[in-house]
Motif scaffolding. Sequence first.
Motif: not given
Length: 182
Positions: A168-182
């Motif tokens: 869950e920590q890895m998923r949260t870190a991954w979800d928060g690291s990306g740029s806003a792409e369409a």
Amino acid sequence: MTQNEPFLAASILLVTILHCLSSVARQDCSFILAMLRFILYACLVGQNVPISLASHRASSVPKDVRTALGRLGLEPDVIIYATCPSCCATYPPNLQKPNDPYPHRCTHITDAASGVCDEPLVKLRHVEHPSGRARSHTIPAYTPIRPYPMQNLRSWISPVLSRPGLEEQMRTAWDGSGSAEA
């Protein structure tokens, strides 16, 4: 979760992987950790975080790889190979012979014209007898002239990835690291 926890986790993983799997020396790992502390500090100050808070957050990055290993709860499962000082051939230890686990000379053939390398691989040391008798009782033991520590990736990463809540920590870190792409 504080803002620098992903950076802290990445720093700890980076240094432990370099140390355990790539045999980077502890002193070199300490330098890498110092640079990572400085980078975190500079980034925080660059984002107008007060200097005292930036200093406090940067100090959460460990100063020594042993501290990083301790935070991950890892006991390295390292196998020391003997490496030829001349041709770099490696020889695994014979665990059935703990005091003389390596061949004494290199048997690697680099090419037909050169023949066998034949460089010495080990040096003789006298170590205390394991029975715990008087200290004056020593036994011969052969150690590599050029040791090469190696750790099986699976034995190292399995305990890390099987920790509760890590997925869950890895998923949260991954979800928060990306740029806003369409």
